[in-house]
Design a protein around this motif. Structure first.
Motif: not given
Length: 952
Positions: A722-728, A775-777
């Motif tokens: 969710k954090i990764i997808n929340n660019e804003v 975050l991906k790691f």
């Protein structure tokens, strides 16, 4: 010594007596006329009207009936003419240089009475040179041919094509320019001279004087020759030439080139008996000095010699080959010498007035309007405020500077700067760039009215004179611009103004007939002194290398008998030898240091004197006994005072020693002493672009904000997705961090990406990428529990020295603590590019030569120690490094390795690590082991204390 001008005064008065008011006396320069009047007043027998005294330029204008225009007017008129010929020509500021060059060429063409149509003939007209045989010699025709052979049809370079394009129109520009000036009722100098000469050739000059005395000339242009010939034919001329038979009888001597020619054509009124002065006894010394400042200091010392005592006015002069030495010279003249007359111009560009104008120009050029508010670039603001002319108190500047740094203000609001009476007239925006002149005039006038320097009245007087002269020239430029129908494009005025001011010389006003005389070589024409100090007698300065900026190439100049560089050398040689021919004491000073254009060699004139003159010339070398000190290694002994300070830093319960401080001690004990014992910190600076330290701080801050909601919670795959997808959200976290760390604002004011520009925008995007990579790691690592963020911890280690126990506080802030699969990960974020996560053994971490490569591992082990000492837990602790530049790689491992192990638990090495640490602290507190410098010079390269240690 019978001075030349006194001989002239006696001769003219003997001829004229009471009719001397019917005479005109013409000199090459103004100063000679002033001295002549003094000598004439000494020989006249009763009150009479003085003769009319002119410079040659003044006299030519008088008899030609037309005045010479101001240079700026001439440039504008030429530009207007040029634009009609070349409508797509460059702007005025770009044309200015070429315009000056063209006017200089037109001056030469007219003063030497060259045929402009033949000279500026269309290229096609050079196919047949027969027309030239009537007035050119074979050598001159050959010179033309050799030049134009380089312009082969169909094989011209781009530069040659550009040259030909302009050349083919020069005769038209020349004619149209002259016609325009005729309408304006003024002319350039050569045009005035040609008109006078043409009238002289036609016997149509009206000379309203019984006699005209022509005094102290040397090289004559063709127009002056025609004037002299006219006066000779009309029997109105009296010729007075100054020379010495020493060089006149030497056929190859440069100094005699022109004067020999004049003596053949024009009879000298003074007896030849007066021209054997050079061979009379003289004290000649050549002093070689290893610096320009050394020259003026030596000149000051020479003035204390007996022969230089200023008991007779007008007997002593200092002649400057390099005009830039004027100001340092004035400060080197002994205080006993009260009267100093300066007969030369001081270059404006060497003054603080010019520095202020440059600062103000940059201030306006870099202005920024944000949300309707005016902002000035902080460096420009400080440059203006620091200029001595504004007399801003130093403590006020420091307050402003501290405020800029505290707020990290790269651009400063105008209302912060204009609250002082002495700055409000400077820090204001211009509604239009063409208002720039009025803006500058207001600044200069305000400063002229208010500026005083109570500590240095000499400098104060000089600066007020410079301000006055600058105001006068700016006002003149304003009047010229108002008269023109040409509208300057945006920003051109500043460029044009700078070109004008760079060449401006400030004339000095003083009493010309008293005290020590300071002048340039050309100002010394016709003047004689018993005592001379001549500075900068260097090759390349005396004589200087003339710039050959001209549209007329050398071969054509030679063909049409226009002046060449070797003519210039002969003129300077004449002035040099004429100056010293009657002197009794002459000191020649030259700089032996090779620097820029200065070759460090004595002038060819001095070589010539040494080889040809019959005088004994003493050569002395002035040396500066500069011995480079043997740089001793700096060591600081641990006396009681130093030990007390050290213990206060590491044993005081409210303080602790950090991993960074321990690493600093391992790298260089002296660096540790400076930074952590004496608190010798680096000064804060304004951060315009994000450096590595700021980059790391932002990264840490953003990840703290991201993971703060997850403290003591399990983080799963979905949470991070969710954090990764929340660019804003990520962008907003970055913007808040930028606002807090880069712009140093405590309030989270509204900030957008538009507020971040240049390199900072690039860093913004890089940070966003790295945060996503972390975050991906972590997503691959889920599930895990965040047990702590930015956790501060301290712990005690006890060491014994000579039966005395010391408690040492170690402390630091752990970036993050994760619980994963029953084990604790002590995490440290690393933003550097050379971070290592594997070391051969623990010994390497305490080795001065190795620690620099493994400081990250050392630091995470300290954090692991702190956690281990503070938290009672059965979980295994794994020191973990997040190298953010490497985390995108799938094979990346966050664990540290020691020896063969790729994943080390702290419990496996804690005993050895803590034992080594204990030994290190024992050494730190041992009073017999001083704080000493490292032997590894590579570590000194970026050390802030390298200047103290002489390692720069």
């Amino acid at each position: 010594m019978e001075k030349f001008l006194k001989l002239v005064a006696e001769n003219i008065y003997a001829k004229a007596k009471e009719n001397i008011s019917e005479y005109a006396v013409i000199f090459p320069n103004i100063r000679a006329g002033v001295f002549f009047q003094k000598y004439l007043s000494e020989v006249i027998e009763k009150p009479v009207w003085m003769p009319a005294i002119f410079t040659i330029q003044e006299f030519v204008q008088k008899v030609a009936g037309i005045r010479i225009g101001e240079n700026i007017n001439l440039i504008f008129d030429l530009f207007s003419t040029y634009k009609k010929t070349f409508p797509n020509a460059e702007n005025l500021d770009d044309f200015y240089y070429w315009g000056e060059m063209l006017i200089n060429d037109f001056n030469d063409v007219d003063k030497y009475l060259a045929n402009p149509e033949d000279l500026f003939r269309n290229l096609a007209g050079f196919k047949n040179l027969d027309d030239y045989n009537s007035f050119l010699t074979e050598d001159q025709v050959a010179a033309i041919q050799s030049f134009w052979k380089t312009f082969k049809v169909g094989e011209r370079s781009k530069q040659q094509e550009n040259f030909v394009t302009i050349w083919d129109k020069l005769f038209s520009i020349y004619n149209n320019f002259r016609a325009k000036l005729d309408k304006n009722d003024y002319a350039y100098e050569g045009m005035v001279y040609r008109k006078m000469a043409e009238n002289a050739i036609n016997n149509n000059l009206e000379i309203n004087f019984k006699k005209v005395a022509l005094v102290g000339f040397n090289a004559l242009n063709n127009c002056e020759v025609e004037l002299f010939n006219f006066l000779k034919r009309s029997k109105q001329a009296l010729f007075y030439w100054d020379y010495d038979f020493y060089y006149l009888n030497n056929e190859k001597h440069q100094a005699a080139l022109f004067i020999k020619r004049q003596l053949q054509n024009y009879k000298n009124e003074i007896s030849e008996d007066n021209y054997y002065n050079f061979q009379k006894p003289k004290n000649l010394e050549i002093l070689s000095i290893p610096s320009h400042i050394g020259e003026v200091k030596v000149a000051g010392k020479l003035l204390e010699k007996a022969e230089f005592k200023i008991n007779k006015p007008l007997e002593t002069a200092i002649v400057l080959g390099d005009e830039q030495l004027l100001i340092p010279l004035l400060y080197s003249i002994p205080e006993a010498i009260h009267n100093v007359n300066i007969t030369m111009g001081y270059p404006l560009q060497n003054s603080i007035v010019f520095n202020l104008i440059e600062s103000v120009e940059n201030l306006q050029k870099n202005i920024k309007i944000t949300s309707g508010k005016v902002h000035f670039y902080y460096k420009d603001a400080l440059s203006v405020l620091s200029n001595p002319l504004l007399a801003v108190p130093g403590n006020e500047i420091e307050k402003l500077k501290s405020h800029f740094i505290e707020e990290n203000l790269v651009f400063v609001k105008a209302d912060i700067l204009d609250k002082y009476d002495f700055t409000k007239f400077v820090f204001k925006p211009l509604s239009n760039s063409n208002n720039y002149l009025d803006y500058l005039l207001e600044i200069i006038l305000t400063l002229y009215k208010t500026y005083t320097n109570e500590n240095d009245l000499k400098q104060s007087k000089l600066n007020r004179e410079i301000l006055f002269q600058v105001y006068k020239h700016l006002n003149k430029l304003k009047l010229v611009l108002n008269e023109q129908d040409y509208i300057l494009p945006e920003g051109i005025l500043q460029k044009l103004l700078k070109k004008l001011l760079v060449k401006l010389k400030i004339p000095f006003i003083g009493e010309p007939l008293s005290g020590l005389q300071v002048m340039g070589l050309l100002e010394s024409r016709n003047l004689d002194f018993e005592n001379l100090i001549i500075l900068s007698v260097n090759e390349g300065i005396l004589p200087s290398t003339p710039l050959s900026s001209s549209f007329i190439p050398y071969n054509l100049r030679k063909a049409f008998s226009l002046p060449l560089n070797n003519h210039f050398d002969s003129i300077i040689a004449y002035h040099f030898y004429r100056l010293i021919q009657r002197a009794k004491n002459v000191y020649f000073l030259y700089n032996t240091k090779t620097d820029g254009i200065n070759s460090g060699e004595m002038s060819r004139f001095l070589h010539q004197l040494l080889f040809e003159a019959e005088h004994k010339i003493e050569q002395k070398q002035v040396t500066t006994n500069i011995e480079l000190p043997v740089i001793q290694k700096i060591t600081i002994q641990k006396d009681e005072n130093v030990l007390a300070k050290l213990l206060d830093k590491i044993s005081n319960p409210s303080k602790y020693i950090s991993p960074t401080a321990i690493i600093s001690y391992l790298e260089c004990k002296l660096k540790f002493y400076f930074k952590y014992i004496t608190d010798l910190k680096e000064p804060d600076e304004i951060v315009e672009e994000i450096d590595q330290r700021i980059f790391g701080n932002i990264f840490h801050d953003v990840l703290y904000e991201i993971y703060k909601p997850f403290i003591n919670r399990v983080v799963n795959n979905t949470d991070i997705e969710k954090i990764i997808n929340n660019e804003v959200f990520i962008k907003q976290a970055l913007l808040i961090s930028f606002n807090k760390i880069v712009f140093r604002k405590s309030l989270e004011r509204s900030l957008s990406e538009k507020d971040i520009s240049g390199k900072n925008q690039l860093m913004f995007n890089v940070l966003k990428t790295y945060i996503v990579n972390v975050l991906k790691f972590d997503k691959r690592k889920t599930p895990f529990t965040v047990q702590g963020l930015e956790k501060k911890m301290t712990s005690e280690i006890t060491v014994s020295i000579s039966n005395t126990k010391y408690k040492i506080n170690i402390g630091g802030t752990i970036d993050r603590i994760d619980l994963k699969d029953g084990a604790l990960h002590i995490i440290d974020y690393k933003t550097g590019s050379n971070d290592k996560n594997k070391v051969k053994d623990i010994e390497h971490l305490f080795n001065e030569k190795q620690i620099t490569n493994y400081k990250n591992i050392f630091q995470i082990l300290i954090y692991s120690l702190l956690y281990d000492k503070n938290e009672i837990s059965n979980q295994e602790i794994f020191p973990t490094l997040y190298h953010i530049q490497k985390m995108a790689k799938t094979e990346y491992s966050q664990f540290i390795g020691i020896g063969k192990s790729k994943k080390i638990a702290y419990s496996n090495i804690n005993a050895e690590f803590e034992n080594k640490l204990n030994t290190l602290f024992t050494e730190l507190l041992d009073k017999n082991i001083p704080f000493s410098q490292t032997d590894d010079s590579d570590k000194c390269q970026y050390c802030p204390y390298k200047s103290i240690c002489h390692k720069e």
